[in-house]
Design an enzyme around this catalytic site. Sequence first.
Site, mmCIF file in Angstrom:
data_model
loop_
_atom_site.group_PDB
_atom_site.id
_atom_site.type_symbol
_atom_site.label_atom_id
_atom_site.label_comp_id
_atom_site.label_asym_id
_atom_site.label_seq_id
_atom_site.Cartn_x
_atom_site.Cartn_y
_atom_site.Cartn_z
ATOM 1 N N GLU A 247 25.519 73.635 66.662
ATOM 2 C CA GLU A 247 24.876 74.498 67.766
ATOM 3 C C GLU A 247 25.588 75.682 67.589
ATOM 4 O O GLU A 247 26.373 76.158 68.627
ATOM 5 C CB GLU A 247 24.770 73.674 69.232
ATOM 6 C CG GLU A 247 24.125 72.559 69.373
ATOM 7 C CD GLU A 247 22.841 72.692 69.499
ATOM 8 O OE1 GLU A 247 22.112 73.804 69.382
ATOM 9 O OE2 GLU A 247 22.047 71.701 69.848
ATOM 10 N N CYS B 66 23.205 81.588 74.546
ATOM 11 C CA CYS B 66 22.903 81.454 73.032
ATOM 12 C C CYS B 66 21.390 81.916 72.801
ATOM 13 O O CYS B 66 21.131 82.095 71.755
ATOM 14 C CB CYS B 66 23.133 80.086 72.336
ATOM 15 S SG CYS B 66 22.633 78.598 73.439
HETATM 16 P P1 NAD Z 1 33.714 80.376 69.571
HETATM 17 O O1 NAD Z 1 33.263 79.826 68.025
HETATM 18 O O2 NAD Z 1 34.632 81.496 69.586
HETATM 19 O O3 NAD Z 1 34.487 78.956 70.049
HETATM 20 C C1 NAD Z 1 33.862 77.705 70.022
HETATM 21 C C2 NAD Z 1 34.891 76.744 70.205
HETATM 22 O O4 NAD Z 1 35.147 76.508 68.842
HETATM 23 C C3 NAD Z 1 35.752 77.019 70.919
HETATM 24 O O5 NAD Z 1 36.209 75.638 71.748
HETATM 25 C C4 NAD Z 1 36.946 77.500 70.090
HETATM 26 O O6 NAD Z 1 38.262 76.917 70.706
HETATM 27 C C5 NAD Z 1 36.637 76.566 68.951
HETATM 28 N N1 NAD Z 1 37.150 76.857 67.830
HETATM 29 C C6 NAD Z 1 37.214 78.385 67.436
HETATM 30 N N2 NAD Z 1 37.653 78.370 66.153
HETATM 31 C C7 NAD Z 1 37.896 77.126 65.614
HETATM 32 C C8 NAD Z 1 38.265 76.360 64.453
HETATM 33 N N3 NAD Z 1 38.704 77.434 63.269
HETATM 34 N N4 NAD Z 1 38.142 75.110 64.248
HETATM 35 C C9 NAD Z 1 37.699 74.450 65.274
HETATM 36 N N5 NAD Z 1 37.488 74.790 66.393
HETATM 37 C C10 NAD Z 1 37.383 76.450 66.611
HETATM 38 O O7 NAD Z 1 32.360 80.388 70.264
HETATM 39 P P2 NAD Z 1 32.438 81.241 71.801
HETATM 40 O O8 NAD Z 1 32.504 82.823 71.554
HETATM 41 O O9 NAD Z 1 33.124 80.492 72.509
HETATM 42 O O10 NAD Z 1 30.798 80.928 72.073
HETATM 43 C C11 NAD Z 1 29.720 82.116 71.797
HETATM 44 C C12 NAD Z 1 28.904 81.528 70.526
HETATM 45 O O11 NAD Z 1 28.625 80.079 70.854
HETATM 46 C C13 NAD Z 1 27.767 82.357 70.188
HETATM 47 O O12 NAD Z 1 27.663 82.620 68.885
HETATM 48 C C14 NAD Z 1 26.724 81.520 70.852
HETATM 49 O O13 NAD Z 1 25.202 81.744 70.438
HETATM 50 C C15 NAD Z 1 26.933 80.189 70.364
HETATM 51 N N6 NAD Z 1 26.462 78.992 71.224
HETATM 52 C C16 NAD Z 1 25.432 78.157 70.824
HETATM 53 C C17 NAD Z 1 24.743 77.401 71.727
HETATM 54 C C18 NAD Z 1 23.730 76.548 71.068
HETATM 55 O O14 NAD Z 1 23.327 75.720 71.501
HETATM 56 N N7 NAD Z 1 23.049 76.920 69.731
HETATM 57 C C19 NAD Z 1 25.036 77.229 72.872
HETATM 58 C C20 NAD Z 1 26.090 77.903 73.465
HETATM 59 C C21 NAD Z 1 26.870 78.947 72.680
#
Ligand code: NAD
Length: 533
Positions: free
Chosen positions: A288, A322
Amino acid sequence: MAPLLARVLTHTTRTPLFIIRAMSSSGYLINEPKYAFLKELGLAESNKGVFNGKWFGRGEVVTSMCPANKRPIAQVQQGTVEDLDACIKAGQEAWQVWADMPAPARGEIVRQIGEALREKLEPLGKLVALEMGKIKPEGIGEVQEYVDICDFAVGLSRMVGGSVLPSERPGHVLMENWNPLGVVGVITAFNFPVAVYGWNSAVAMVCGDTLLWKGAPSTPLVSVATTKIVASVLEKNNLPGAVSSLCCGGADVGTSIAKDERIPLVSFTGSTKVALMTQERFGRHLLELGGNNAIIVDEDADPEMVVRAALFACVGTAGQRCTTTRRLILHETLHDSVLERLVKAYSSFMPRIGDPLDDGVLYGPMHSQQGIDGYLATIKEAQSLGGKIMYGGKVIDREGFYVEPTIITGLPHNSPVIHRETFAPIVYILKCSSVDEGIRWNNEVKQGLSSSLFTQNLGNVFKWLGPKGSDCGIININIPTNGAEIGGAFGGEKHTGGGRESGSDSWKQYMRRSTCTINYTKELPLAQGIKFE
Ligand code: NAD
């Protein structure tokens, strides 16, 4: 725990930059009367961030900060990769018990989790507001989404299963059999610190999977408080706590979850793509990812309705959903009048800015300095490309991470800055000459999460829904891009990942299907010609 010299994860950055800072225990919000609700959730000044039946954690001690005032709330000791290993092992053991329970019995546990969440709706919702920065009604609404998906999953627990199909061979029958996968890893983003875990876990639990959750490193208190609620239900029913494990941590823990072969499915919500790491080991993934959502406004749409919808969808949660509307594609006949009304609506909205926990506040802070940096960089880039700021564009001079919601015009529909998701309250206004053109622009970005069409024209409605319509996972009509509901499929197509965390058939992602051909005769028609001496 709580050493005076703690490693502090501030909201000034969510990259792995840790600041060593002396922290006097009296400075934590959890000790102040306004935040007494935190103790109702079983939180303390220092908390363990790993749970697999018991609470522990041997990793970084991080201090969770409040985005509305940049003050420390409380501390959490995260997990290490070794702690994660202990969670996976406990999750596998718990699965031996959990997978044997009939699905309706698992549904009963999920029903109780929904009830336990109902009891903590207010304090947990307030914690979401305090730690993430969204306004209180949205924080409470987020917990309600978890409650709702529990209700949905309880019903599902009596419906999941395969079908029996007629065979083309006499005396044979085909049977579809669905089984749980094992330990499901769930990695979630900061902006929905409760609901996303809820969407995944309620459905996966009734399917017979055990869960291993890693929330965002900047919302660890929500992860701990939510897990305490789920754990209390498991304990009351004498079930292993590792049916729902937690390992707070950063990208190191997330990467280990993505790569670990003992985790058959990784559900990932965020901006980063971990799919390749999981694919490399032939693991399943459910993604997602980001959105770049558009509202298209047809010439016959009701302008008043459009302005109210756009305000809610562009400005709500300070642009950190999102499904936030990032592109407003207006038919040329009503472009000027809608833009004018929208600018007025933005300015009349501004007195409602404030502390997300206070009643009547409609607009809160960004979650972190990283969000502000992204906002400012995008505005600079948009201006350098010829964009005109019609409203906002600046950081607000007050305590906390506040920025002005911003409207930008004058850029071409295919400008690179418009084709990128900036996770901030910025909307680009585009002028189109027809709904067909609007649909083309809607579809030309890489993301495919959410989209809306405002129209009264039945022909355009069916064009929008059809093969040449919107290519997003959510294709709303006359409600904004962020109006998804439990039971509808969340998630989207293209670079958004193609995942579905909730909705009618999402359960299939948490189970594996085997097909069994049963021969109930004494004949073997396939091997008829074969004879042995
Ligand atoms: P992010 O990608 O920075 O972090 C998300 C999660 O991934 C966190 O738990 C983080 O610690 C982990 N993470 C980061 N790097 C990683 C790696 N290399 N390997 C494994 N895990 C890793 O995102 P964010 O800034 O927390 O959230 C915002 C983003 O999330 C936006 O792009 C938004 O659109 C998206 N989002 C999408 C949905 C959906 O339903 N499509 C819902 C909510 C948020």
